[in-house]
Design a protein around this motif. Structure first.
Motif, short mmCIF file in Angstrom:
data_model
loop_
_atom_site.label_atom_id
_atom_site.label_comp_id
_atom_site.label_asym_id
_atom_site.label_seq_id
_atom_site.Cartn_x
_atom_site.Cartn_y
_atom_site.Cartn_z
N ASN A 63 8.93 58.62 -17.45
CA ASN A 63 7.95 59.51 -18.11
C ASN A 63 6.96 60.09 -17.11
O ASN A 63 6.57 61.24 -17.20
N ILE A 64 6.55 59.28 -16.14
CA ILE A 64 5.63 59.75 -15.12
C ILE A 64 6.30 60.82 -14.26
O ILE A 64 5.70 61.83 -13.92
N ALA A 65 7.58 60.60 -13.93
CA ALA A 65 8.32 61.58 -13.12
C ALA A 65 8.43 62.91 -13.87
O ALA A 65 8.27 63.98 -13.27
N VAL A 66 8.69 62.86 -15.17
CA VAL A 66 8.79 64.09 -15.97
C VAL A 66 7.43 64.77 -16.03
O VAL A 66 7.33 66.00 -15.90
N LEU A 67 6.38 63.98 -16.21
CA LEU A 67 5.03 64.55 -16.26
C LEU A 67 4.66 65.21 -14.94
O LEU A 67 4.13 66.33 -14.92
N GLU A 114 10.89 50.71 -16.67
CA GLU A 114 11.65 51.81 -16.09
C GLU A 114 11.44 53.11 -16.88
O GLU A 114 11.44 54.18 -16.31
N ALA A 115 11.26 52.99 -18.19
CA ALA A 115 11.01 54.17 -19.01
C ALA A 115 9.66 54.79 -18.68
O ALA A 115 9.50 56.01 -18.72
N GLY A 116 8.70 53.93 -18.33
CA GLY A 116 7.38 54.43 -17.96
C GLY A 116 7.41 55.25 -16.69
O GLY A 116 6.76 56.29 -16.58
N SER A 117 8.19 54.82 -15.69
CA SER A 117 8.28 55.59 -14.45
C SER A 117 9.05 56.89 -14.65
O SER A 117 8.77 57.88 -14.00
N ARG A 150 9.18 68.87 -3.53
CA ARG A 150 8.89 67.75 -4.42
C ARG A 150 9.87 67.67 -5.57
O ARG A 150 10.12 66.59 -6.09
N HIS A 151 10.45 68.80 -5.95
CA HIS A 151 11.43 68.80 -7.04
C HIS A 151 12.76 68.19 -6.58
O HIS A 151 13.45 67.55 -7.35
N ARG A 152 13.11 68.40 -5.32
CA ARG A 152 14.37 67.87 -4.78
C ARG A 152 14.33 66.36 -4.62
O ARG A 152 15.36 65.72 -4.63
N ALA A 153 13.14 65.80 -4.46
CA ALA A 153 13.03 64.36 -4.24
C ALA A 153 13.38 63.61 -5.52
O ALA A 153 13.01 64.02 -6.62
N THR A 154 14.13 62.52 -5.37
CA THR A 154 14.52 61.73 -6.54
C THR A 154 13.38 60.84 -7.01
O THR A 154 13.30 60.49 -8.17
N GLU A 155 12.49 60.48 -6.10
CA GLU A 155 11.31 59.69 -6.44
C GLU A 155 10.07 60.46 -6.04
O GLU A 155 10.11 61.25 -5.10
N PRO A 156 8.96 60.23 -6.74
CA PRO A 156 7.73 60.91 -6.33
C PRO A 156 7.37 60.54 -4.89
O PRO A 156 7.38 59.39 -4.51
#
Length: 189
Positions: free
Chosen positions: A6-10, A1-4, A93-99
């Motif tokens: 980090n990907i969302a932040v990136l 979960e931490a990896g996803s 894309r910023h409003r979406a909670t998931e990519p």
């Protein structure tokens, strides 16, 4: 979960970086277009000058000459269109909670809308704008607008061309932005 996470932040940071890059490029294009000087070396002609008059330097002079040659005065709308596109991409894309994945049919539709805006808008400018002191590399509508206007006049004359080109322009704006003209008219009363 931490990896996803980090990907969302990136991904968020990349989107923000792309937004800033598009704003910076748009500002460069605005500066280059407004400081266009016909004697500067450009895409449509070469010249030797001691100093380039364009505020964007040689690259700005070349870029301004290129877009003005093809699209004429419609080139001045490109920075606004670019910033609008980047903002929409960032905001949605910023409003979406998931990519969310890119939807290619929507992307193709927006691109087709952009092409309609450029071609019909340039042709309308070629039909109606005839400045006495034209300092553009080509005519007011650029080479694209001139060609589309000429072909349109061949088949539809002036009034018919105006109606057809204005309709295509409005369709292009709808495809590109998602604006509903019928909803807009209904909301105005």
């Amino acid at each position: 979960e931490a990896g996803s996470a980090n990907i969302a932040v990136l991904l968020f940071r990349l989107k923000e970086g792309l937004l800033l890059l598009s704003v910076a490029f748009s500002l460069f294009l605005v500066v280059s277009l407004f400081s266009y000087h016909y004697s500067d070396p450009g895409w449509s002609h070469s010249s030797t000058v001691a100093a380039v008059a364009n505020a964007g330097g040689r690259a700005g002079a070349w870029l301004a000459d290129l877009v003005l040659f093809f699209c004429g005065y419609m080139a001045y709308s490109f920075p606004v269109i670019l910033c609008y596109s980047a903002w929409l991409l960032y905001w949605h894309r910023h409003r979406a909670t998931e990519p969310t994945p890119l939807r290619y049919p929507l992307l193709v539709m927006k691109f087709f809308g952009f092409i309609l805006i450029v071609l019909s808008g340039s042709a309308l400018v070629a039909l109606y704008v005839h400045p006495a002191d034209l300092t553009l590399p080509h005519q007011a509508g650029g080479i694209l607008g001139g060609a589309v206007a000429y072909q349109s006049l061949t088949f539809f004359n002036h009034v018919g061309s105006t109606i057809i080109l204005a309709t295509f322009f409005l369709i292009g704006v709808t495809l590109f932005t998602g604006i509903s003209w019928l909803f807009l008219v209904a909301s105005l009363g």
